[in-house]
Design a protein around this motif. Structure first.
Motif, PDB file in Angstrom:
ATOM      1  N   TYR A 355     -48.100  29.574 -15.740  1.00 50.66           N
ATOM      2  CA  TYR A 355     -47.430  28.859 -14.651  1.00 50.66           C
ATOM      3  C   TYR A 355     -46.923  29.877 -13.646  1.00 50.66           C
ATOM      4  N   ARG A 356     -46.957  29.503 -12.366  1.00 48.69           N
ATOM      5  CA  ARG A 356     -46.408  30.378 -11.345  1.00 48.69           C
ATOM      6  C   ARG A 356     -45.765  29.536 -10.236  1.00 48.69           C
ATOM      7  N   LEU A 357     -44.740  30.100  -9.606  1.00 50.73           N
ATOM      8  CA  LEU A 357     -44.061  29.484  -8.479  1.00 50.73           C
ATOM      9  C   LEU A 357     -43.665  30.602  -7.535  1.00 50.73           C
ATOM     10  N   ARG A 358     -44.009  30.442  -6.256  1.00 52.07           N
ATOM     11  CA  ARG A 358     -43.663  31.467  -5.281  1.00 52.07           C
ATOM     12  C   ARG A 358     -43.328  30.784  -3.960  1.00 52.07           C
ATOM     13  N   ASN A 359     -42.466  31.432  -3.168  1.00 49.33           N
ATOM     14  CA  ASN A 359     -42.250  30.962  -1.805  1.00 49.33           C
ATOM     15  C   ASN A 359     -41.722  32.121  -0.948  1.00 49.33           C
ATOM     16  N   TYR A 360     -41.922  31.988   0.345  1.00 44.93           N
ATOM     17  CA  TYR A 360     -41.481  33.015   1.291  1.00 44.93           C
ATOM     18  C   TYR A 360     -39.994  32.843   1.556  1.00 44.93           C
TER      19      TYR A 360
END
Length: 455
Positions: A355-360
């Protein structure tokens, strides 16, 4: 009075004799052979060779149905620091007197070991693990065990403790692919380099990769005049023109990783990456990501299971081939990401979940989250299913190029189109029936197994 003790003594043996006799009878009912099921060899090529194992170990019966076996042997593997592999052999007693017994052995191989050397050593350890189980069968009476240690084995152990390369490993590789059809031609050329040093405390890696894709297509288009009317030849047939299109898709990248172990479960480090990918509109992108990671299981269990959570902050500098939909040709952005991965290798099969989650950080509306699952599950002894599914919800395609693109740009894969999500999946099942024994090896008539192409 003297006859009473004698009578008691004879009475005891009269009752004890049947039970002693019954014990001897039960011991003589030992099975002829141990029934063994091995899982794990089908996941790799090379050292884990089932044909070789069946040829070298004839004192047991190999079964294709795990539920019918007395002993379940699970083989896991993990790449070691020196570039070799560590095999984990788990022997699980399932039935009869073996039920509830579990043993584990580890087999370490060097990077320089050939497949022949790996399979010999792996098979030798499988023999060692099966020995206490085979000893309780009638076939065990014909087994001879040599407990001597060869001088060559001692020398290998000594050599491994003093490494003249200081654990540095170098890998170089190149590959090419050519596909030719009547109206198209694809040439793909690539090369890579990988240098790493892995110990209990440190993990250092340098890598580079370059790929060049040259594609030429020929389209047959009917010729028309300025009014859209067909242009005919002297025979009254419409003239067909061949239009040639050439595309060059380039990809280049390098990477560097450094990881330091703090405790058996905590570690920290960073990744540095650079890449050129014209398909994603990157003339060049540079990334720097420091991160920390926690492993819920100790490293000694990583062959059987792992659960890792990784958090990092990443700085990206992007230089684009074409102006993006945001109207920029170069920018520097900061984002943070959370990654988690779970892996299990058990008797029922194997499972990996990521699982991955990213944001600027400067725009929380630009984010992406994704989940991937791959599993192989043995439903019964003869029926198994497998699947691989990856899905991403995408809200941060900041690299998309502005402007209109031709049909050829899209079909050739030279550009990427806007998309809110991506899904990739594969499913399958396997069912077998018939004979359950798998002792025989016959490698004649491979047929077309090594031929690449269409019939």
């Amino acid at each position: 009075m003297n006859k009473i003790p004698i009578l008691l003594f004879l009475t005891f043996f009269a009752f004890a004799a049947p039970s002693m006799s019954q014990t001897l009878v039960e011991n003589n009912k030992r099975p002829n052979k141990l029934r063994v099921f091995i899982d794990g060899c089908e996941r790799w090529d090379g050292g884990c060779d089932m044909d070789f194992i069946r040829t070298e170990i004839t004192a047991v019966d190999f079964y294709l149905d795990n539920e019918s076996a007395d002993v379940f042997v699970l083989i896991n593997n993990n790449r070691s620091g020196g570039g070799g592999r560590q095999y984990q052999l788990i022997f699980i007693g399932q039935q009869n007197i073996h039920a509830g017994r579990t043993d584990t052995l580890y087999v370490n191989n060097k990077q320089t070991d050939t497949d022949f050397e790996v399979r010999e050593k792996l098979t030798r350890f499988i023999k060692l693990g099966l020995a206490p189980y085979v000893a309780k069968t009638l076939a065990g009476e014909g087994i001879e065990i040599d407990m001597k240690t060869g001088a060559s084995i001692v020398e290998d152990v000594v050599q491994e403790t003093v490494d003249p390369w200081n654990y540095w490993v170098f890998n170089f590789g190149t590959d090419a692919n050519i596909e030719i059809e009547e109206l198209s031609r694809d040439i793909n050329v690539g090369g890579e380099i990988n240098v790493n040093r892995i110990t209990d405390e440190w993990k250092i890696n340098f890598s580079g990769r370059i790929d060049e894709r040259l594609r030429r297509t020929i389209q047959k288009e009917p010729r028309v005049d300025e009014n859209g009317n067909p242009v005919l030849d002297e025979n009254g047939n419409q003239i067909i023109d061949e239009v040639q299109n050439s595309f060059d898709v380039s990809e280049f990248g390098f990477g560097h990783q450094l990881v330091k172990s703090i405790t058996p479960q905590w570690s920290y480090g960073y990744d540095i990456e650079g890449l050129q990918n014209t398909r994603f509109n990157y003339q060049f992108q540079t990334r720097f990501r420091p991160a920390v990671e926690y492993n819920f299981f100790p490293e000694s269990e990583q062959n059987s299971r792992f659960l890792r959570v990784n958090y990092g902050v990443e700085v990206r500098n992007n230089r684009y081939v074409e102006e993006t939909i945001s109207g920029v040709t170069e920018e520097t952005r900061v984002l943070h990401s959370l990654r988690a991965s779970l892996g299990l290798n058990q008797r029922w099969g194997n499972l990996e979940v990521g699982y991955r989650l990213r944001n600027y950080l400067d725009d929380f509306s630009s984010w992406t989250t994704g989940l991937n699952v791959s599993a192989e599950v043995r439903v019964t002894g003869n029926f198994s299913i497998f699947m691989r599914v990856e899905g991403n919800y995408v809200q941060d395609q900041i690299y998309l190029a502005a402007g209109d693109f031709t049909e050829q740009d899209i079909l050739s894969g030279r550009v990427t189109l806007p998309s809110a999500y991506t899904i990739d999946s594969r499913f399958g099942l396997n069912y077998r029936f018939g004979s359950n024994l798998n002792n025989f090896v016959n490698r004649r008539f491979f047929g077309r197994a090594n031929f690449v192409g269409n019939d």
